[in-house]
Design a protein around this motif. Structure first.
Motif, PDB file in Angstrom:
ATOM      1  N   LEU A 166      15.632  34.224  95.762  1.00  0.00           N
ATOM      2  CA  LEU A 166      16.877  34.759  96.317  1.00  0.00           C
ATOM      3  C   LEU A 166      17.910  35.008  95.222  1.00  0.00           C
ATOM      4  O   LEU A 166      18.540  36.071  95.169  1.00  0.00           O
ATOM      5  CB  LEU A 166      17.435  33.789  97.362  1.00  0.00           C
ATOM      6  CG  LEU A 166      16.678  33.705  98.687  1.00  0.00           C
ATOM      7  CD1 LEU A 166      17.204  32.540  99.525  1.00  0.00           C
ATOM      8  CD2 LEU A 166      16.799  35.011  99.465  1.00  0.00           C
ATOM      9  N   LEU A 167      18.079  34.034  94.336  1.00  0.00           N
ATOM     10  CA  LEU A 167      19.088  34.173  93.285  1.00  0.00           C
ATOM     11  C   LEU A 167      18.696  35.234  92.263  1.00  0.00           C
ATOM     12  O   LEU A 167      19.551  35.998  91.791  1.00  0.00           O
ATOM     13  CB  LEU A 167      19.297  32.826  92.590  1.00  0.00           C
ATOM     14  CG  LEU A 167      19.933  31.717  93.432  1.00  0.00           C
ATOM     15  CD1 LEU A 167      20.038  30.429  92.623  1.00  0.00           C
ATOM     16  CD2 LEU A 167      21.308  32.135  93.934  1.00  0.00           C
ATOM     17  N   ALA A 168      17.417  35.297  91.920  1.00  0.00           N
ATOM     18  CA  ALA A 168      16.973  36.272  90.918  1.00  0.00           C
ATOM     19  C   ALA A 168      17.073  37.699  91.452  1.00  0.00           C
ATOM     20  O   ALA A 168      17.511  38.609  90.736  1.00  0.00           O
ATOM     21  CB  ALA A 168      15.540  35.961  90.492  1.00  0.00           C
ATOM     22  N   PHE A 169      16.678  37.914  92.698  1.00  0.00           N
ATOM     23  CA  PHE A 169      16.792  39.251  93.287  1.00  0.00           C
ATOM     24  C   PHE A 169      18.257  39.686  93.319  1.00  0.00           C
ATOM     25  O   PHE A 169      18.592  40.818  92.954  1.00  0.00           O
ATOM     26  CB  PHE A 169      16.215  39.250  94.702  1.00  0.00           C
ATOM     27  CG  PHE A 169      16.119  40.620  95.319  1.00  0.00           C
ATOM     28  CD1 PHE A 169      14.914  41.302  95.322  1.00  0.00           C
ATOM     29  CD2 PHE A 169      17.226  41.222  95.893  1.00  0.00           C
ATOM     30  CE1 PHE A 169      14.816  42.573  95.886  1.00  0.00           C
ATOM     31  CE2 PHE A 169      17.144  42.489  96.458  1.00  0.00           C
ATOM     32  CZ  PHE A 169      15.934  43.171  96.456  1.00  0.00           C
ATOM     33  N   ALA A 170      19.131  38.770  93.750  1.00  0.00           N
ATOM     34  CA  ALA A 170      20.560  39.089  93.799  1.00  0.00           C
ATOM     35  C   ALA A 170      21.109  39.373  92.404  1.00  0.00           C
ATOM     36  O   ALA A 170      21.949  40.264  92.228  1.00  0.00           O
ATOM     37  CB  ALA A 170      21.326  37.940  94.448  1.00  0.00           C
ATOM     38  N   SER A 171      20.631  38.641  91.408  1.00  0.00           N
ATOM     39  CA  SER A 171      21.103  38.861  90.039  1.00  0.00           C
ATOM     40  C   SER A 171      20.667  40.219  89.511  1.00  0.00           C
ATOM     41  O   SER A 171      21.443  40.925  88.852  1.00  0.00           O
ATOM     42  CB  SER A 171      20.580  37.751  89.120  1.00  0.00           C
ATOM     43  OG  SER A 171      21.107  36.496  89.495  1.00  0.00           O
ATOM     44  N   GLY A 172      19.420  40.595  89.783  1.00  0.00           N
ATOM     45  CA  GLY A 172      18.953  41.912  89.355  1.00  0.00           C
ATOM     46  C   GLY A 172      19.755  43.029  89.988  1.00  0.00           C
ATOM     47  O   GLY A 172      20.139  44.000  89.326  1.00  0.00           O
ATOM     48  N   ALA A 173      20.023  42.891  91.282  1.00  0.00           N
ATOM     49  CA  ALA A 173      20.831  43.893  91.980  1.00  0.00           C
ATOM     50  C   ALA A 173      22.251  43.929  91.433  1.00  0.00           C
ATOM     51  O   ALA A 173      22.866  44.999  91.328  1.00  0.00           O
ATOM     52  CB  ALA A 173      20.848  43.586  93.476  1.00  0.00           C
ATOM     53  N   GLN A 174      22.776  42.769  91.063  1.00  0.00           N
ATOM     54  CA  GLN A 174      24.143  42.701  90.542  1.00  0.00           C
ATOM     55  C   GLN A 174      24.268  43.409  89.202  1.00  0.00           C
ATOM     56  O   GLN A 174      25.235  44.147  88.964  1.00  0.00           O
ATOM     57  CB  GLN A 174      24.557  41.236  90.393  1.00  0.00           C
ATOM     58  CG  GLN A 174      25.922  41.045  89.754  1.00  0.00           C
ATOM     59  CD  GLN A 174      26.253  39.581  89.546  1.00  0.00           C
ATOM     60  OE1 GLN A 174      26.384  38.834  90.496  1.00  0.00           O
ATOM     61  NE2 GLN A 174      26.367  39.163  88.293  1.00  0.00           N
ATOM     62  N   VAL A 175      23.299  43.207  88.317  1.00  0.00           N
ATOM     63  CA  VAL A 175      23.344  43.862  87.009  1.00  0.00           C
ATOM     64  C   VAL A 175      23.283  45.379  87.169  1.00  0.00           C
ATOM     65  O   VAL A 175      23.995  46.128  86.492  1.00  0.00           O
ATOM     66  CB  VAL A 175      22.200  43.356  86.112  1.00  0.00           C
ATOM     67  CG1 VAL A 175      22.124  44.168  84.830  1.00  0.00           C
ATOM     68  CG2 VAL A 175      22.389  41.880  85.790  1.00  0.00           C
ATOM     69  N   VAL A 176      22.431  45.839  88.086  1.00  0.00           N
ATOM     70  CA  VAL A 176      22.341  47.277  88.351  1.00  0.00           C
ATOM     71  C   VAL A 176      23.670  47.802  88.885  1.00  0.00           C
ATOM     72  O   VAL A 176      24.126  48.887  88.512  1.00  0.00           O
ATOM     73  CB  VAL A 176      21.201  47.560  89.348  1.00  0.00           C
ATOM     74  CG1 VAL A 176      21.272  48.990  89.863  1.00  0.00           C
ATOM     75  CG2 VAL A 176      19.857  47.314  88.684  1.00  0.00           C
ATOM     76  N   MET A 177      24.306  47.033  89.764  1.00  0.00           N
ATOM     77  CA  MET A 177      25.588  47.448  90.321  1.00  0.00           C
ATOM     78  C   MET A 177      26.648  47.566  89.233  1.00  0.00           C
ATOM     79  O   MET A 177      27.473  48.477  89.243  1.00  0.00           O
ATOM     80  CB  MET A 177      26.050  46.460  91.386  1.00  0.00           C
ATOM     81  CG  MET A 177      27.228  46.956  92.211  1.00  0.00           C
ATOM     82  SD  MET A 177      27.923  45.696  93.300  1.00  0.00           S
ATOM     83  CE  MET A 177      28.909  44.769  92.127  1.00  0.00           C
ATOM     84  N   SER A 178      26.616  46.652  88.266  1.00  0.00           N
ATOM     85  CA  SER A 178      27.589  46.721  87.176  1.00  0.00           C
ATOM     86  C   SER A 178      27.383  47.978  86.339  1.00  0.00           C
ATOM     87  O   SER A 178      28.343  48.562  85.834  1.00  0.00           O
ATOM     88  CB  SER A 178      27.479  45.473  86.293  1.00  0.00           C
ATOM     89  OG  SER A 178      26.273  45.467  85.553  1.00  0.00           O
TER      90      SER A 178
END
Length: 274
Positions: A166-178
């Protein structure tokens, strides 16, 4: 005094127009709201604050996932190196858990790929897409906190894999969003490139240097987030730290409603009014 049919007809048309446009009295119409949500956001100081807050949340997460699961949720450079070392057989030492590292790296890539490709189709800077993406990330972070709170912390097993995923998927999506903000100086996760770019900046000591300032505040935010996560880990629990990280992401989700409209769309709107 008699009212002529033409006057009666005109009066009814005026009333219909008033009812149709009455939404302007109570706020923007649904059409205007939809147009606002579909529009792009402007990259300015407000957007930079959002990215710095997400960076702070990243620091909190990595400060708790590494001691709990011997892997990072966001720092995939460290995970890649540890996975390679574990493949040599050194995982027998209680330093690496290959399943945890592989889960983190795999779901980080999955989150980045899926959100990044969908962003290309929808529009990476569209307000509604950014809100939806961050909303999903926030839900995943709260879900990870709930798993830890309910089942406790175990180094290996289904619960550990679930929290990491859960945390890793959210982190990957967050970096892309940035990246969608076109603000590469604030990646919200990776510090190595920021350190190097800061040191080789030819205008490092110049007063007005926005990229330099972004990198400095990014590194400070990441450090303070990790420091805060470490304090919560020692004095409270990992679940609380991850929950606080989720609260920070939820705040950013709400903040995205108020980002200024992109410059190009703003100029088009002004031209249309002339």
């Amino acid at each position: 005094m008699r009212i002529r049919p033409a006057e009666r007809k005109n009066g009814s048309q005026v009333r219909r127009r008033a009812l149709k446009g009455g939404s302007a009295t109570f706020g923007p119409s649904w059409e205007r709201l939809w147009k606002y949500l579909k529009g792009s956001v402007r990259v300015d100081l407000y957007a930079e604050i959002e990215l710095l807050l997400l960076t702070f949340c990243t620091g909190i997460q990595d400060a708790t996932t590494f001691p709990d699961y011997h892997c990072f949720a966001s720092n995939q450079t460290g995970n890649t190196i540890m996975l390679a070392i574990a493949a040599t057989g050194m995982h027998e030492i209680d330093l690496f858990v290959p399943a945890n590292i592989g889960t983190s790296l795999g779901f980080f890539l999955l989150g980045g790929w899926s959100v990044g490709q969908l962003g290309h189709l929808i529009g990476p800077q569209k307000r509604l897409w950014l809100i939806l993406s961050n909303f999903v990330q926030t839900g995943m972070t709260f879900g990870a906190a709930a798993l830890q709170y309910h089942f406790g912390v175990t180094l290996e097993g289904t619960c550990a894999i679930g929290v990491i995923a859960l945390l890793a998927f959210a982190s990957g999506a967050q970096v892309v969003m940035s990246r969608a903000f076109s603000c590469n100086e604030i990646s919200t996760a990776m510090a190595t490139a920021a350190f190097v770019d800061l040191l080789v900046d030819p205008y490092l000591l110049q007063a007005n240097n926005r990229p330099r300032t972004r990198r400095v505040f990014f590194l400070i935010s990441l450090f303070l987030g990790a420091l805060s996560g470490g304090v919560m880990y020692v004095r409270a629990s990992s679940a609380l730290a991850i929950f606080i990280s989720g609260v920070g992401k939820a705040i950013v989700t709400v903040m995205l409603l108020f980002n200024r409209v992109g410059k190009q769309e703003k100029s088009e709107e002004v031209v249309g009014m002339v």
